[in-house]
Design an enzyme around this catalytic site. Sequence first.
Site, mmCIF file in Angstrom:
data_model
loop_
_atom_site.group_PDB
_atom_site.id
_atom_site.type_symbol
_atom_site.label_atom_id
_atom_site.label_comp_id
_atom_site.label_asym_id
_atom_site.label_seq_id
_atom_site.Cartn_x
_atom_site.Cartn_y
_atom_site.Cartn_z
ATOM 1 N N CYS A 1 66.986 27.996 44.360
ATOM 2 C CA CYS A 1 66.874 26.786 43.546
ATOM 3 C C CYS A 1 67.785 25.702 44.098
ATOM 4 O O CYS A 1 68.974 25.942 44.349
ATOM 5 C CB CYS A 1 67.240 27.110 42.102
ATOM 6 S SG CYS A 1 67.283 25.662 41.014
ATOM 7 N N VAL B 1 45.704 34.391 39.043
ATOM 8 C CA VAL B 1 46.836 33.583 39.501
ATOM 9 C C VAL B 1 46.594 33.034 40.906
ATOM 10 O O VAL B 1 47.511 32.540 41.550
ATOM 11 C CB VAL B 1 48.140 34.417 39.475
ATOM 12 C CG1 VAL B 1 48.507 34.803 38.049
ATOM 13 C CG2 VAL B 1 48.020 35.676 40.338
ATOM 14 N N ASP B 2 45.329 33.102 41.359
ATOM 15 C CA ASP B 2 45.014 32.767 42.753
ATOM 16 C C ASP B 2 44.611 31.317 42.980
ATOM 17 O O ASP B 2 44.484 30.871 44.120
ATOM 18 C CB ASP B 2 43.915 33.695 43.294
ATOM 19 C CG ASP B 2 42.687 33.749 42.383
ATOM 20 O OD1 ASP B 2 42.231 32.691 41.918
ATOM 21 O OD2 ASP B 2 42.186 34.866 42.137
ATOM 22 N N THR C 1 37.119 41.200 33.806
ATOM 23 C CA THR C 1 38.416 41.649 33.314
ATOM 24 C C THR C 1 38.272 42.938 32.530
ATOM 25 O O THR C 1 37.323 43.100 31.753
ATOM 26 C CB THR C 1 39.103 40.588 32.431
ATOM 27 O OG1 THR C 1 40.278 41.149 31.844
ATOM 28 C CG2 THR C 1 38.192 40.078 31.330
ATOM 29 N N HIS D 1 48.290 33.661 32.851
ATOM 30 C CA HIS D 1 49.249 34.511 33.566
ATOM 31 C C HIS D 1 49.984 33.738 34.657
ATOM 32 O O HIS D 1 50.647 34.332 35.503
ATOM 33 C CB HIS D 1 48.547 35.733 34.165
ATOM 34 C CG HIS D 1 48.100 36.716 33.128
ATOM 35 N ND1 HIS D 1 47.227 37.748 33.393
ATOM 36 C CD2 HIS D 1 48.412 36.829 31.802
ATOM 37 C CE1 HIS D 1 47.020 38.448 32.284
ATOM 38 N NE2 HIS D 1 47.728 37.913 31.305
ATOM 39 N N GLN E 1 42.915 34.783 33.649
ATOM 40 C CA GLN E 1 44.061 35.641 33.902
ATOM 41 C C GLN E 1 44.458 35.587 35.375
ATOM 42 O O GLN E 1 45.497 36.122 35.751
ATOM 43 C CB GLN E 1 43.714 37.093 33.528
ATOM 44 C CG GLN E 1 43.388 37.299 32.067
ATOM 45 C CD GLN E 1 42.745 38.646 31.825
ATOM 46 O OE1 GLN E 1 41.589 38.737 31.481
ATOM 47 N NE2 GLN E 1 43.501 39.713 31.999
#
Length: 275
Positions: free
Chosen positions: A168, A111-112, A211, A127, A109
């Site tokens: 973008c 995101v690092d 978690t 994630h 999970q």
Amino acid sequence: MKLIVETLIQETLQKEKKNLFSFLTGAGISSESGLPTYRGNDGIWIKGTKYHQPEEFGTFRYFSQNQEEVWQYNLFWKKLIEEAQPNTGHFAIAEIEKILKNQFQLITQNVDGLHHRAGSQKIFEIHGNKQSVRCSSGCNGVLPMPSELKSKELTEDLTEKDLDLLRCQDCGDWLRPNTLWFDESYNEKLYFLNSTLRAAKKTGILFIIGTSGATTLPQIIAEKVLQYGGYLVEINTEENSYFFERFSRTKKYMLIREKASDGLIKIKEMIEKYT
């Protein structure tokens, strides 16, 4: 309890089917690297977002109205991640992967990106990852974070150059962090929904580390593992997770009361003993 887990590891290694060793990790493993968790007393949702509720701030809806504020927060996270280093728990998982090879799967999970930096290869980042971005209008795929984009202190304003880099190149709309927000749904393309559920069906043991189990896909993964005959082994210092509350009365759930790194080193030693 540890003797039971060791026996279970030995038996799973000998199986031909449902013999996958899957590892589900959350913010608790990275807290040992100095990264704050999300929901604890010192969690980043509490201290880092002007006291917004997570379900308000961590949404695409909020981003679409407050892009600069959300990017200030994410560039602060970028600073925290750059200063953090993988810990012995991350390295233990990477070493377990080398031992188990095709019998291994990591589902995180987090995101690092610390699992990547520790050397893990077979990773489903359910994630997303804060080292990548994508167009908020969806006109292109996942892109690396612009290399010229610098990390920030939480109160530091974005510069004109930052604002340029956060647009973008194809359509001019805002780039967004490539992470799953609370008002978005899991899917296969970005968050490996189907892949993780296929892995769960083949899993003999799911190790759950760091978690609370507050999000839906980890809950479904655990349910699926049990449904198809696998076991749950949670490494946690406390009896406070969704998994303990939901599964502790079942014979196929076990709790190892250790911090993440200590528990993972012991699991690695058990696996080495029988391979």
